[in-house]
Design a protein around this motif. Structure first.
Motif, short mmCIF file in Angstrom:
data_model
loop_
_atom_site.label_atom_id
_atom_site.label_comp_id
_atom_site.label_asym_id
_atom_site.label_seq_id
_atom_site.Cartn_x
_atom_site.Cartn_y
_atom_site.Cartn_z
N LYS A 37 6.14 -42.08 35.84
CA LYS A 37 6.05 -42.80 34.78
C LYS A 37 7.60 -43.27 34.27
O LYS A 37 8.45 -42.38 34.79
N ARG A 38 7.74 -44.29 33.47
CA ARG A 38 9.21 -44.76 33.04
C ARG A 38 9.52 -43.84 31.87
O ARG A 38 8.84 -43.67 30.92
N PRO A 39 10.54 -42.75 32.15
CA PRO A 39 10.87 -42.10 31.08
C PRO A 39 11.72 -42.76 29.68
O PRO A 39 12.13 -43.94 29.92
N ARG A 40 11.31 -42.17 28.64
CA ARG A 40 12.19 -42.94 27.41
C ARG A 40 13.81 -42.75 27.68
O ARG A 40 14.16 -41.71 28.16
N TRP A 54 15.11 -39.65 26.07
CA TRP A 54 15.17 -38.35 26.91
C TRP A 54 16.03 -38.39 27.96
O TRP A 54 16.69 -37.50 28.24
N LEU A 55 16.41 -39.46 28.54
CA LEU A 55 17.49 -39.74 29.78
C LEU A 55 18.69 -39.37 29.25
O LEU A 55 19.49 -38.60 29.77
N ALA A 56 18.95 -39.88 28.12
CA ALA A 56 20.40 -39.71 27.49
C ALA A 56 20.44 -38.10 27.10
O ALA A 56 21.88 -37.80 27.26
N THR A 57 19.50 -37.23 26.87
CA THR A 57 19.85 -35.89 26.63
C THR A 57 20.21 -35.20 28.01
O THR A 57 20.26 -33.83 28.17
N ARG A 58 19.89 -35.77 29.05
CA ARG A 58 19.46 -34.76 30.34
C ARG A 58 20.96 -34.52 30.81
O ARG A 58 21.86 -35.41 30.79
N ILE A 116 0.16 -31.76 31.85
CA ILE A 116 1.37 -31.27 31.31
C ILE A 116 2.18 -32.40 30.34
O ILE A 116 2.19 -33.51 30.64
N GLU A 117 2.10 -31.84 28.98
CA GLU A 117 2.29 -32.54 27.96
C GLU A 117 4.03 -33.26 28.14
O GLU A 117 4.05 -34.30 27.98
N ALA A 118 4.54 -32.16 28.36
CA ALA A 118 6.13 -32.61 28.77
C ALA A 118 6.19 -33.19 30.00
O ALA A 118 6.87 -32.80 30.85
N GLU A 119 5.43 -34.30 30.22
CA GLU A 119 5.37 -34.76 31.78
C GLU A 119 6.48 -35.23 32.22
O GLU A 119 6.66 -35.11 33.64
#
Ligand code: SF4
Length: 279
Positions: free
Chosen positions: A140-143, A146-150, A257-260
């Motif tokens: 899946k393409r993450p938002r 989400w990526l910015a906080t990794r 899993i919700e936090a997919e």
């Protein structure tokens, strides 16, 4: 308690941020994957192996191995699609650049420790802008949020600023020298979503924020009297250490899993974790 010498990576920082106990079990007690992380295990393992193979193909392509030879190794439907997508991307985005440096490792001191990162590709443009490319085979393409906080996004860019001087020829190209953050950008390219890369430029304010945060975090890890279990039980559903924490025996189902996206990262090909790839 964690004592130097220890080398931090984006993975270990992320593990601590997700769950201090996971950090302890993986990096201090050095326990490796005692349980299947998610079901169905076989399908997930296949996806991870394909991800590794795709990274090999991308690396070899960037090193100049002929495309027709490599294409024969893209021998599953996923690999075939990813490979075609990558060649098209590479043709448009990676030709005519000043320099391409696949599988580069950088490191720098971080407080009492060191920080290391292995990059899929560092590309140098004509104006000596440095672009970090990271290949992702996520389903899946993450938002972007989400990526910015990794920690990967933060650690990769800040380490390139701290230790990327060797790529800037006009300033002497000295190894270990820092560069201005505005020269850096990170791009995640998704093999399943080739036309939707995620771009993260960088600046001085972000760099200072990231470096300070990493210094603080590693100091906290160093002085932590204990490494507590996360309160977020959702993270346990796909964690390999469930049995050590009495947080369930059955692996979570990736689809449930919700936090997919966090579960997706378990099948991410990460050169920090898999070490050298044999060719
Ligand atoms: S099972 Fe849960 S508490 Fe235990 S290490 Fe994994 S995420 Fe942390």
């Amino acid at each position: 308690m964690l004592q130097p010498p220890f080398t931090f990576s984006q993975s270990s920082l992320q593990d601590y941020a997700d769950c201090p106990r996971r950090f302890q079990l993986r990096y201090i007690d050095k326990l490796i994957y005692p349980a299947a992380e998610t079901e169905p295990a076989l399908e997930n393992e296949k996806h991870m192996l394909e991800g590794q193979q795709f990274h090999r193909l991308a690396q070899q392509h960037l090193l100049g191995i002929p495309t027709d030879k490599l294409g024969k190794l893209a021998n599953t439907p996923n690999l075939e699609r990813w490979w075609e997508n990558f060649l098209a991307f590479s043709q448009i985005n990676l030709t005519g650049l000043t320099g391409l440096y696949p599988e580069v490792t950088l490191s720098a001191p971080l407080g009492d420790f060191r920080l290391v990162a292995k990059y899929d590709l560092i590309a140098v443009t004509e104006g000596e802008k440095l672009i970090i490319y990271d290949w992702k085979t996520y389903r899946k393409r993450p938002r972007n949020e989400w990526l910015a906080t990794r920690w990967q996004t933060r650690a990769y860019r800040s380490l390139l600023v701290a230790a990327g001087g060797q790529f800037i020829v006009s300033e002497g190209g000295s190894e270990g020298r820092s560069i201005v953050p505005e020269r850096c950008e990170m791009v995640y390219w998704f093999s399943n979503y080739p036309d939707e890369p995620a771009h993260f430029p960088y600046d001085e304010v972000q760099y200072k924020r990231d470096w300070d945060a990493m210094t603080r975090l590693t100091g906290e890890i160093q002085s932590a009297p204990s490494y507590p279990l996360t309160d977020d039980r959702q993270k346990c559903a796909y964690c390999p250490y469930r049995s050590y924490c009495d947080r369930g025996i059955q692996a979570g189902d990736l689809d449930e899993i919700e936090a997919e996206m966090e579960a997706e990262t378990l099948f991410d090909v990460n050169f920090e974790q898999i070490g050298e790839i044999e060719f």
